[in-house]
Design a protein around this motif. Structure first.
Motif, PDB file in Angstrom:
ATOM      1  N   SER A  31      -6.604   2.824   1.159  1.00 46.51           N
ATOM      2  CA  SER A  31      -7.844   2.334   1.765  1.00 46.51           C
ATOM      3  C   SER A  31      -7.618   0.944   2.346  1.00 46.51           C
ATOM      4  O   SER A  31      -6.955   0.102   1.766  1.00 46.51           O
ATOM      5  CB  SER A  31      -8.959   2.285   0.721  1.00 46.51           C
ATOM      6  OG  SER A  31      -8.631   1.352  -0.302  1.00 46.51           O
ATOM      7  N   GLY A  32      -8.160   0.722   3.492  1.00 45.29           N
ATOM      8  CA  GLY A  32      -8.012  -0.570   4.145  1.00 45.29           C
ATOM      9  C   GLY A  32      -6.786  -0.696   5.023  1.00 45.29           C
ATOM     10  O   GLY A  32      -6.586  -1.728   5.665  1.00 45.29           O
ATOM     11  N   THR A  33      -5.919   0.363   5.063  1.00 50.43           N
ATOM     12  CA  THR A  33      -4.715   0.276   5.892  1.00 50.43           C
ATOM     13  C   THR A  33      -4.873   1.019   7.214  1.00 50.43           C
ATOM     14  O   THR A  33      -4.034   0.873   8.098  1.00 50.43           O
ATOM     15  CB  THR A  33      -3.492   0.852   5.153  1.00 50.43           C
ATOM     16  OG1 THR A  33      -3.700   2.255   4.916  1.00 50.43           O
ATOM     17  CG2 THR A  33      -3.294   0.150   3.824  1.00 50.43           C
ATOM     18  N   GLU A  34      -5.953   1.822   7.329  1.00 46.17           N
ATOM     19  CA  GLU A  34      -6.089   2.631   8.547  1.00 46.17           C
ATOM     20  C   GLU A  34      -6.244   1.768   9.791  1.00 46.17           C
ATOM     21  O   GLU A  34      -5.807   2.116  10.872  1.00 46.17           O
ATOM     22  CB  GLU A  34      -7.302   3.579   8.424  1.00 46.17           C
ATOM     23  CG  GLU A  34      -7.154   4.659   7.368  1.00 46.17           C
ATOM     24  CD  GLU A  34      -7.455   4.157   5.968  1.00 46.17           C
ATOM     25  OE1 GLU A  34      -7.813   2.961   5.824  1.00 46.17           O
ATOM     26  OE2 GLU A  34      -7.337   4.948   5.017  1.00 46.17           O
ATOM     27  N   GLN A  87       0.573   7.698   4.886  1.00 45.35           N
ATOM     28  CA  GLN A  87      -0.676   8.082   5.555  1.00 45.35           C
ATOM     29  C   GLN A  87      -0.585   9.517   6.079  1.00 45.35           C
ATOM     30  O   GLN A  87      -1.541  10.295   5.980  1.00 45.35           O
ATOM     31  CB  GLN A  87      -0.973   7.119   6.707  1.00 45.35           C
ATOM     32  CG  GLN A  87      -1.411   5.734   6.247  1.00 45.35           C
ATOM     33  CD  GLN A  87      -1.634   4.792   7.407  1.00 45.35           C
ATOM     34  OE1 GLN A  87      -1.092   4.993   8.503  1.00 45.35           O
ATOM     35  NE2 GLN A  87      -2.417   3.753   7.206  1.00 45.35           N
ATOM     36  N   ALA A 105      -5.741   7.929  -2.080  1.00 42.40           N
ATOM     37  CA  ALA A 105      -6.702   7.477  -1.063  1.00 42.40           C
ATOM     38  C   ALA A 105      -7.116   6.039  -1.321  1.00 42.40           C
ATOM     39  O   ALA A 105      -7.248   5.239  -0.384  1.00 42.40           O
ATOM     40  CB  ALA A 105      -7.924   8.400  -1.066  1.00 42.40           C
ATOM     41  N   SER A 106      -7.298   5.700  -2.592  1.00 44.84           N
ATOM     42  CA  SER A 106      -7.662   4.320  -2.928  1.00 44.84           C
ATOM     43  C   SER A 106      -6.547   3.352  -2.561  1.00 44.84           C
ATOM     44  O   SER A 106      -6.797   2.267  -2.043  1.00 44.84           O
ATOM     45  CB  SER A 106      -7.976   4.220  -4.426  1.00 44.84           C
ATOM     46  OG  SER A 106      -8.197   2.882  -4.797  1.00 44.84           O
ATOM     47  N   ASP A 156      -0.840  11.971   3.234  1.00 41.80           N
ATOM     48  CA  ASP A 156      -2.220  12.044   2.755  1.00 41.80           C
ATOM     49  C   ASP A 156      -3.073  12.896   3.699  1.00 41.80           C
ATOM     50  O   ASP A 156      -3.901  13.698   3.264  1.00 41.80           O
ATOM     51  CB  ASP A 156      -2.798  10.633   2.651  1.00 41.80           C
ATOM     52  CG  ASP A 156      -4.171  10.615   2.015  1.00 41.80           C
ATOM     53  OD1 ASP A 156      -4.332  11.214   0.946  1.00 41.80           O
ATOM     54  OD2 ASP A 156      -5.091  10.014   2.598  1.00 41.80           O
ATOM     55  N   ALA A 201       0.829  -1.205   0.000  1.00 38.77           N
ATOM     56  CA  ALA A 201       0.000   0.000   0.000  1.00 38.77           C
ATOM     57  C   ALA A 201       0.866   1.260   0.000  1.00 38.77           C
ATOM     58  O   ALA A 201       0.555   2.244  -0.690  1.00 38.77           O
ATOM     59  CB  ALA A 201      -0.931   0.002   1.206  1.00 38.77           C
ATOM     60  N   SER A 247      -6.431  11.472  -6.145  1.00 38.33           N
ATOM     61  CA  SER A 247      -7.589  10.628  -5.858  1.00 38.33           C
ATOM     62  C   SER A 247      -7.199   9.158  -5.745  1.00 38.33           C
ATOM     63  O   SER A 247      -7.810   8.388  -5.003  1.00 38.33           O
ATOM     64  CB  SER A 247      -8.646  10.794  -6.950  1.00 38.33           C
ATOM     65  OG  SER A 247      -8.107  10.427  -8.215  1.00 38.33           O
TER      66      SER A 247
END
Length: 892
Positions: free
Chosen positions: A635-638, A657, A631-632, A660, A614, A628
């Motif tokens: 996604s799923g790493t937070e 992160q 973010a994709s 971003d 990621a 854009s």
């Protein structure tokens, strides 16, 4: 009077699915001069429809004979055969041929027909549909003897539910026989999707279609019945797809078309076996007490009654499986007899497998039966962990009470390793404490495992000297033993290298990793082999040695392919590492290709692999100017449980992160810096990564004019990092530090900023390290252009040209994604069902040997299937095969 409709192919619906891949197979058989083509499969596989579709497009005469039970009489059968041939070839004298019917000698009549067809010389395709209805002894014996001779005058296409009573081996040996069986006639996923949408007029998500398709194993009639059963209006939902097999339409079909043709004893036997994924005659006798089950299975197989012989052997015996739809149907019958009945059968099966040391099967059935299998798990689980099957081991351990598990040293150490792979240090400590509390002396092999895990705990607590000393002690003990275990030797060497790496002893770590990689590959230990190669490459990259890092990774990928480990989950690190090297050179397309391969291998739930891929993906999109897409990528790493201590590599994800968050005008938490990090005279790898992340985010915050640390603190941190990098020859990191420092000092000391930028260019140019400049292009590239007009840059002119070009492209908008190939990914030829099984297990990361064990094949058979796959997919190796298989929807 003979029914004329039996002499012509059935009328085809306009909405019928065209099965081009199968028509091509029949065309090829005809072109090769095959004398006999056999479509042999159970009911509902579309044999008749395929024959009609193919025959409608033929340019040569087609004779069609559709049989039913009324044709099971010699004269009646021959009359149909004669009428079919005369209908296709009007010049034949039908009356003369019918006179032969009256002679009453089928053999003589067939001989006359063959001679007539052969004398006239016209090629004819003769389709005999539903040959299985013929049971008359005279018809069968005549066909066995004369049908191969009829094939000399015509190509004969037989559609049957059971293997025809012919001596096909001679034709097969001469290459004059073509066969399509249920595995060939099954719908592919793409065909299934088109069938549901175009023929059935139903819509569903791709995931729902996959669920339905896998459930019925591509069986065409089953898919139609399931679609009718679970369709709601013009849609199919997931709940309906899961329960389609239980619907009355499906159960009635199985009862009428399959089970009604079996004796009561056979149905009872198959019901008792329905909980098994595969079985042998000996296992069935053990479970049911029924003798001569082998002949029963051979009979069912020859009649294509939803039983399949597997290529491999279980315990050296012929192995079978039931079709998934029939198996599920019978298993529901079995479950209705009560849980005790199934549990008793599961227990018997588990003990049978355990006696034969087939541990995986013994565990699967034993756990479902509620057996205590601590000893078996302790024996098998370490080997499973080595091959990367962590979720499987975790599911086994979940069946055991935790308190009981922790009192068993063999189980507790396995549990500790599963937590290690997840980076769960507190759980590892808990397991080790439980082993200390046992009070009994631990076996030597468990003691060495405990010491290795303890060294890891020291390492993540930054007690690097203790960690290195303990892992070295384990390594020496293993090497001094008379017969050192290869895996223990490799993992101990890997731990030594990791301790050196994270303690900042970089040169020693690079050497130690080289040795651990070799040892790990030699014993087939995927995780330390490929994890070690990734870590070694990152160290080389940190030194600015991009070419050496790339060689290290590519060499590991080649070794992994040679060893059959190329599709292990751990190999995702290798492709991610290559992507990072390409990113440093701003080779965007190559980086994207490697990340696509990594994504295809990354398993859910392994935070390190997910985080690495990621982070690299986000950096790629940032370099390409695609906000854009960042973010994709993230996604799923937070929700990942990131820990600086257990994995410094996660620092790159935290950096992305943080950047971003900053881009969305928020203050990232990573901007906070502990005083201890600033005052440290030496930095370990985790502290270096943490400080570098803080510096990057702080400088970006300054350039954006948002809340940021004081400039003096930023300069001080940069100076500390610069000193550290020079002392430890971390030249790759040094380039990034100098670029960042030049940005901060531009306003207060332009001369110093220019000097820093010029030195960074000099260090980066030899390895074409473009990314440190391009990623901060607005603050750096114009300054380099200005400097180039005043002095000679210490780099080739092409270096500045490339920087300017990449900067302009980035400023002009998002860079296009990798150019599409001139044509979409496609199959050269459709893989067989067995080849798809091999491809699926390849994609899960299993080696050829492991695939052979899973499918009960020989290793040579697996290699042959793999070679066939590569040819049909047009690829060169396992990684490419898995990637293309996912693109084409052949596997999940």
């Amino acid at each position: 009077m003979y029914l004329e409709t039996k002499l012509r192919a059935p009328r085809l619906s306009a909405a019928l699915l065209e099965r081009h891949r199968l028509s091509r197979r029949l065309d090829e058989a005809l072109e090769r001069g095959c004398q006999l083509i056999v479509l042999s499969a159970p009911a509902g596989y579309g044999k008749t429809t395929l024959c009609a579709q193919w025959g409608a497009a033929l340019e040569q005469p087609l004779a069609w004979l559709g049989l039913d039970t009324s044709d099971d009489e010699p004269q009646r059968f021959f009359e149909g055969l004669v009428r079919a041939c005369c209908r296709a070839l009007p010049r034949l004298s039908e009356q003369l041929l019918l006179d032969w019917v009256k002679c009453g000698d089928l053999y003589a009549s067939m001989t006359a027909l063959i001679n007539t067809l052969d004398r006239d010389g016209d090629r004819l395709v003769l389709v005999i549909d539903d040959l299985h209805v013929l049971t008359h002894r005279e018809i069968r014996s005549t066909l066995r003897e004369l049908l191969p001779h009829l094939s000399e005058a015509a190509t004969v296409l037989i559609a049957t539910r059971e293997d025809p009573p012919l001596a096909m081996s001679a034709l097969r040996g001469r290459g004059e026989l073509a066969e399509l069986r249920s595995t060939d006639l099954s719908f592919t996923l793409d065909e299934g999707e088109r069938f549901l949408e175009d023929t059935m007029g139903l819509r569903s998500s791709s995931e729902t279609t996959k669920l339905l398709w896998h459930g019925i194993e591509g069986w065409p009639a089953g898919l139609q019945l399931a679609a009718l059963a679970c369709g709601i209006g013009d849609r199919i939902d997931d709940a309906g797809a899961r329960s389609a097999g239980e619907h009355r339409l499906m159960t009635d079909y199985l009862a009428d078309e399959v089970l009604a043709k079996l004796s009561r004893d056979t149905v009872e036997l198959l019901t008792s076996l329905s909980f098994l994924e595969q079985f042998t005659a000996d296992l069935c006798t053990h479970l049911t007490g029924q003798l001569d089950t082998a002949s029963c299975f051979r009979d069912l197989e020859s009649k294509n009654l939803f039983i399949e012989r597997l290529d491999g052997r279980l315990d050296g015996d012929v192995t079978y499986r039931l079709h998934g739809v029939l198996r599920d149907h019978l298993r529901r019958r079995l479950e209705r007899r009560g849980p005790g009945v199934t549990a008793e059968l599961e227990d018997k099966a588990s003990r049978w497998f355990e006696e034969r040391r087939l541990w995986i099967h013994a565990l699967q059935h034993g756990i479902r039966a509620g057996r205590e299998l601590d000893g078996v798990i302790a024996k098998v689980a370490p080997e499973m962990l080595r091959s990367g099957e962590i979720p499987t081991v975790e599911s086994w351990l979940a069946s055991i009470d935790t308190k009981h598990l922790l009192r068993q040293p063999g189980l507790a150490i396995v549990k500790a390793w599963t937590h290690y792979f997840r980076g769960q240090s507190h759980e590892v400590k808990r397991c080790l404490r439980a082993m200390d509390d046992c009070g009994s002396e631990l076996p030597v092999w468990i003691e060495s495992q405990v010491d290795l895990l303890t060294s890891w705990l020291h390492r993540i607590a930054h007690r690097h000297d203790e960690s290195t000393a303990l892992s070295l002690s384990v390594l020496r003990n293993i090497e001094s033993s008379p017969k050192p275990d290869p895996y223990s030797h490799a993992i101990a060497q890997h731990f030594v290298a990791c301790s050196l790496r994270e303690g900042g002893r970089i040169d020693q770590a690079i050497v130690a990793f080289a040795r651990s990689i070799r040892l790990s590959f030699d014993c087939g230990a995927a995780s330390p082999a490929m994890g070690g190669a990734y870590m070694r490459a990152k160290l080389l990259q940190g030194q600015g040695r991009l070419s050496a890092a790339e060689r290290c990774l590519r060499s590991a990928i080649e070794r992994a392919e040679e060893k059959g480990l190329g599709l292990q989950a751990a190999s995702a690190q290798l492709h991610t590492g290559l992507a990072e090297v390409h990113l440093d050179r701003c080779e965007y397309q190559d980086a994207r290709e490697q990340l696509d391969r990594a994504d295809a291998l990354v398993p859910r739930g392994l935070p390190l692999f997910i985080g690495l891929a990621a982070a690299a993906r986000a950096r790629l999109e940032r370099l390409c100017g695609s906000p854009s897409a960042i973010a994709s990528a993230l996604s799923g790493t937070e929700g990942l449980d990131l820990d600086w201590r257990s994995s410094p590599d996660q620092g790159e994800l935290l950096l992305e992160q943080g950047l971003d968050t900053l881009a969305r005008c928020r203050r990232p938490s990573a901007v906070t810096l502990k005083t201890a990090d600033m005052e440290a005279s030496t930095l370990d790898l985790a502290a270096e990564t943490r400080l570098m992340t803080w510096l990057e985010i702080s400088v970006r915050a300054h350039t954006m004019g948002v809340e940021a640390p004081a400039e003096d603190d930023v300069v001080a941190a940069a100076a500390l990092l610069e000193k550290h990098c020079r002392e430890h020859e971390r030249l790759g990191v040094l380039v990034n530090v100098q670029v960042l420092r030049s940005i901060v000092e531009r306003s207060s000391d332009p001369t110093e900023a220019d000097a820093l930028l010029l030195e960074a260019v000099e260090l980066a140019a030899s390895e074409r390290m473009l990314m440190p400049f391009v990623s901060r292009g607005a603050e750096v590239i114009p300054e380099l252009v200005r400097l180039s007009t005043r002095t000679n840059l210490p780099a080739p002119a092409s270096f500045l040209t490339d920087l300017s070009r990449l900067h302009e492209k980035r400023d002009s908008g998002p860079a296009p994604r990798r150019a599409q190939r001139s044509e979409e990914p496609h199959l050269i030829e459709e893989p067989s069902r067995r080849e798809l099984d091999v491809l699926t297990l390849m994609a899960e990361g299993l080696s050829n040997k492991e695939i052979a064990g899973k499918l009960h094949l020989s290793s040579e058979t697996v290699k042959a299937h793999a070679r066939n796959l590569y040819g049909k997919l047009g690829v060169r190796n396992r990684t490419q095969a898995a990637h293309l298989g996912r693109q084409l929807g052949l596997i999940e």
